[in-house]
Design a protein around this motif. Structure first.
Motif, PDB file in Angstrom:
ATOM      1  N   LYS A  22      21.791 -24.640 -28.156  1.00 51.73           N
ATOM      2  CA  LYS A  22      22.702 -25.752 -27.876  1.00 51.73           C
ATOM      3  C   LYS A  22      21.909 -26.974 -27.376  1.00 51.73           C
ATOM      4  O   LYS A  22      22.174 -28.111 -27.790  1.00 51.73           O
TER       5      LYS A  22
ATOM      6  N   ASP B 107      27.291 -27.926 -32.076  1.00 52.96           N
ATOM      7  CA  ASP B 107      27.787 -27.601 -33.416  1.00 52.96           C
ATOM      8  C   ASP B 107      26.776 -26.829 -34.250  1.00 52.96           C
ATOM      9  O   ASP B 107      27.034 -26.528 -35.433  1.00 52.96           O
ATOM     10  N   SER B 108      25.641 -26.468 -33.657  1.00 51.45           N
ATOM     11  CA  SER B 108      24.722 -25.561 -34.357  1.00 51.45           C
ATOM     12  C   SER B 108      25.096 -24.104 -34.082  1.00 51.45           C
ATOM     13  O   SER B 108      24.434 -23.190 -34.567  1.00 51.45           O
TER      14      SER B 108
ATOM     15  N   ALA C 133      28.243 -20.985 -33.854  1.00 53.01           N
ATOM     16  CA  ALA C 133      29.522 -20.623 -34.466  1.00 53.01           C
ATOM     17  C   ALA C 133      29.887 -19.193 -34.102  1.00 53.01           C
ATOM     18  O   ALA C 133      29.018 -18.391 -33.729  1.00 53.01           O
TER      19      ALA C 133
ATOM     20  N   ARG D 225      34.892 -22.328 -27.754  1.00 53.78           N
ATOM     21  CA  ARG D 225      35.269 -23.728 -27.487  1.00 53.78           C
ATOM     22  C   ARG D 225      34.791 -24.195 -26.114  1.00 53.78           C
ATOM     23  O   ARG D 225      34.209 -25.276 -25.982  1.00 53.78           O
TER      24      ARG D 225
ATOM     25  N   THR E  92      31.990 -25.900 -29.213  1.00 53.65           N
ATOM     26  CA  THR E  92      32.231 -26.284 -30.614  1.00 53.65           C
ATOM     27  C   THR E  92      33.548 -25.683 -31.079  1.00 53.65           C
ATOM     28  O   THR E  92      34.054 -24.714 -30.501  1.00 53.65           O
ATOM     29  N   ASN E  93      34.099 -26.236 -32.155  1.00 55.87           N
ATOM     30  CA  ASN E  93      35.284 -25.635 -32.791  1.00 55.87           C
ATOM     31  C   ASN E  93      34.898 -24.814 -34.021  1.00 55.87           C
ATOM     32  O   ASN E  93      35.765 -24.493 -34.843  1.00 55.87           O
ATOM     33  N   ASN E  94      33.636 -24.458 -34.136  1.00 56.55           N
ATOM     34  CA  ASN E  94      33.188 -23.607 -35.256  1.00 56.55           C
ATOM     35  C   ASN E  94      33.606 -22.157 -34.994  1.00 56.55           C
ATOM     36  O   ASN E  94      32.780 -21.290 -34.697  1.00 56.55           O
TER      37      ASN E  94
ATOM     38  N   SER F 104      35.378 -30.208 -27.359  1.00 55.51           N
ATOM     39  CA  SER F 104      35.048 -31.017 -28.528  1.00 55.51           C
ATOM     40  C   SER F 104      36.321 -31.324 -29.316  1.00 55.51           C
ATOM     41  O   SER F 104      37.163 -30.449 -29.522  1.00 55.51           O
TER      42      SER F 104
ATOM     43  N   LYS G 173      36.018 -32.444 -32.405  1.00 61.42           N
ATOM     44  CA  LYS G 173      35.564 -32.452 -33.803  1.00 61.42           C
ATOM     45  C   LYS G 173      36.023 -31.151 -34.483  1.00 61.42           C
ATOM     46  O   LYS G 173      35.730 -30.059 -33.981  1.00 61.42           O
TER      47      LYS G 173
ATOM     48  N   GLY H 276      36.071 -27.963 -36.564  1.00 62.94           N
ATOM     49  CA  GLY H 276      34.922 -27.092 -36.822  1.00 62.94           C
ATOM     50  C   GLY H 276      34.801 -26.700 -38.289  1.00 62.94           C
ATOM     51  O   GLY H 276      35.553 -27.163 -39.147  1.00 62.94           O
TER      52      GLY H 276
END
Ligand code: SF4
Length: 684
Positions: free
Chosen positions: A97, A103-104, A106, A126, A131-133, A377, A379, A381
């Motif tokens: 991170k 976002d790298s 998931a 999250r 992240t939303n991945n 985030s 954004k 995912g």
């Protein structure tokens, strides 16, 4: 029987296989499961299929369960303490991170596990990864339903209960669904409906078992559902069978649809779908004229590059004749995994927080930031099907997979292997050393449904209890507790005393779960939306108005599948389930009796093709596509048309996903498992 009744106790729970959500009693002797008995649940009415009855308990005590954390050192897994393993996981994810951004990272969650685990998993991704991945295996089975139904109706779920669409109905329009094998207790109830006078129209490229008892079989070419639906609507409109009041008062977008389907004459559709135009007309009349006529569909609609459009086409048909929001009607996807509905409801999706509250909505972000006391985030995912190519490209560096096995389940296995090999750090939390877990850097032992409390949500949106029957094995830990440990070590302290406490939080943050408590789930579960303690749940959706207000017609032109047969690969191949096994066979494959009946993959080939190729029943054959080559065994007959073949996806030896294509629907990014081009040859 290996036990005497007086030595045992019974624990009521929910079947861990398909989305029907059958209720059953686990028979427990000491700390061992020794049997399963059916219970009288609303979806199963004392029925269980072969998987529920025989393959729901032996795997829990299997000798190859993971019982301690493992860390890979110099390519070999070595036992580790929980502290070592969790510290390594947190350190590596923190470092990635810091180096490459949140976002790298998931995570893929587990649609086989309980709602409570899924809720905490997505919270970990999250709130702690940042992240939303996050995604779940609905991506590769019914994500098209989630998107397609949400877009047209406002809610991506089955509209009516199972009992409602199999009791006292006149016609069942069964599209791309083989319930006697994939959802056998639903299949049994459809058979009962037929005995009580219901007429079934089967729309399927194969002669599935229900064809014998059906009134009509439209043996459409795989990949042509949208054309079929447009043809049905053309006939309904031409013959004045549409419900004009319903269209006028409850829907929008009709004019465009009417213009489009005018082009889809029965003759044109017959040519595209390889069916008889008269059969299409008969089907349209039967369905439209019946008062109670549900549409039931499954992966034959969703697993296409036009999967979401296929689902929206099902909504179009039902709305055109006003068969929605009523008893014995509706649009009814049979969800695959036991808790795939729940994993979606819990927000294990890159676009949605729990309860389908949109990542793109700033008010939603604000709400969850407040509820979870963390900055989140906004954004959107990546889907799991986008994460794998992103890993191959080096954009995803760290992946945490909870209870999924994409090496076996995802299309084009080679592309999955490349993606996993390219990760900087890979964690798998599992019951067994799966094909995918073998690629991990750290493997964490989780626990099975029989060792935990929680809830599953079945295909009809019914939240039902899962109850702990035996203690976990070895050092395996409660799954949500592992996620809490990881979160805490990543600097976001998190702890729950029980699964019930997690459900209390779920009820606070998801309005449609607002009235759900463990106490209220005791008897028959509750169907969401269930907004308050006074709300008894919602068996039938969209009664007065659609969840989105008005139902939305979508005018959808037919498009061809991405890879069709040609001279090099002249056969169209589809894949699907069989009765005896469930997905990767992690559970059914550890049940001896089931393996005696079925222990190898096979390919269904039409007699005409088999004769031409010199192949006989049971012969070993090679099947090849542009992705790879496998060996399997021939099942010769007339279940499939000439030039079409079918394989199940359960077997790692002869894994059909070495052949399937990584082409995706543009909206739901669901793979096109149902159509690819292959060649077949006998093994000399
Ligand atoms: Fe389990 Fe599905 Fe069979 Fe019911 S139909 S017993 S839920 S596998």
């Amino acid at each position: 029987k290996s036990y005497r009744a007086w030595e045992t106790k019974k624990v009521r729970t929910t079947c861990p296989h398909c989305g029907t959500g059958c209720q059953m009693n686990l028979v427990v002797k000491g700390n061992q499961l020794v049997g399963v008995e059916p219970a009288n649940g609303p979806a199963n009415r004392n029925l269980l299929c072969v998987k529920g009855k025989f393959a729901s308990y032996k795997f829990v005590g299997a000798g190859d369960r993971l019982t301690e954390p493992l860390i890979k050192r110099n390519g070999i897994f070595e036992p580790a303490t929980w502290d070592e393993a969790l510290t390594l996981v947190a350190d590596k994810f923190s470092q990635l991170k810091a180096d490459y951004g949140a976002d790298s990272l998931a995570g893929f969650s587990c649609s086989r596990s309980v709602n409570e685990d899924n809720y905490v998993f997505q919270k970990m991704v999250r709130a702690a990864f940042g992240t939303n991945n996050v995604d779940n295996c609905a991506r590769v089975c019914h994500s098209a339903s989630v998107h397609g139904l949400a877009h047209t109706l406002g809610s991506g779920a089955m509209t009516n209960p199972i009992a409602d669409i199999t009791t006292d109905v006149e016609v069942i329009l069964l599209v791309g669904s083989n319930p006697t094998e994939a959802h056998p207790v639903v299949g049994a109830q459809i058979r009962q409906a037929i005995q009580n006078g219901a007429k079934v129209i089967v729309v399927d490229p194969r002669k599935i078992d229900l064809v014998k008892d059906s009134a009509l079989h439209l043996q459409v070419k795989a990949g042509t559902n949208v054309a079929f639906a447009n043809g049905m609507m053309h006939v309904i409109l031409k013959e004045g069978l549409a419900d004009r009041d319903f269209i006028e008062n409850r829907t929008e977008g009709f004019e465009e649809l009417e213009r489009l389907v005018a082009e889809y004459t029965p003759e044109k559709v017959a040519e595209i779908c390889h069916i008889d135009a008269e059969d299409l007309i008969t089907a349209a009349r039967m369905y439209a004229k019946a008062d109670k006529a549900p549409i039931i569909y499954c992966l034959g609609v969703t697993e296409h590059s036009t999967g979401t459009e296929g689902v929206m086409s099902m909504s179009n048909i039902a709305m055109l004749v006003g068969k929605i929001g009523k008893q014995g009607c509706g649009v009814n996807p049979l969800r695959g995994q036991n808790n795939v509905q729940g994993a979606c409801d819990m927000g294990c999706m890159p676009y949605d927080f729990p309860g389908y509250q949109k990542v793109a909505n700033p008010e939603v972000i604000e709400k969850f930031e407040k509820a979870w006391n963390v900055s989140l985030s906004s954004k959107t995912g990546l889907t799991s099907t986008q994460v794998l190519p992103a890993a191959t490209e080096g954009k995803i560096k760290g992946l945490y997979i909870f209870g999924e096995d994409p090496i076996v389940t995802d299309p084009d296995t080679n592309h999955v292997r490349k993606a996993l090999e390219n990760l900087d750090f890979f964690v798998v939390q599992e019951l067994f050393m799966t094909e995918t877990a073998a690629y991990a850097d750290v493997v964490l032992p989780g626990i099975s449904y029989a060792e935990k409390d929680g809830t599953f949500t079945n295909t009809e949106r019914r939240v039902q209890r899962v109850r702990k029957a035996v203690e976990p094995r070895g050092e395996a830990r409660e799954d949500y507790a592992i996620f809490c440990e990881v979160m805490t070590r990543l600097g976001y302290p998190c702890h729950y005393d029980s699964a019930e406490e997690i459900m209390e939080e779920i009820a606070e943050v998801i309005p449609t779960f607002g009235g759900i408590t463990y106490e209220r789930l005791e008897e028959e579960g509750l169907q969401w939306p269930c907004r308050s303690k006074e709300d008894s749940g919602t068996p039938i959706m969209h009664v007065e108005e659609f969840t989105r207000g008005k139902g939305l017609f979508m005018a959808i032109p037919y498009k061809k599948s991405r890879e069709l047969p040609d001279d090099s690969y002249p056969y169209l191949m589809s894949t699907g389930r069989m009765l005896y096994h469930y997905n990767t066979r992690a559970m059914t494959g550890r049940t001896e009796g089931i393996n005696k009946i079925s222990n190898r993959s096979y390919i269904e080939i039409n007699t005409v093709d088999a004769d031409r190729l010199g192949i006989e029943e049971g012969d070993k054959v090679t099947v090849s596509s542009r992705r790879g080559t496998i060996e399997t065994y021939a099942a010769v007959g007339d279940r499939v048309f000439p030039q079409e073949v079918f394989m199940t996806f359960h077997f790692p030896d002869g894994n059909v996903n070495e052949l399937t294509i990584a082409e995706f629907d543009d909206i739901a990014i669901i793979p096109e498992y149902k159509v690819c081009a292959v060649n077949i040859a006998p093994v000399k």
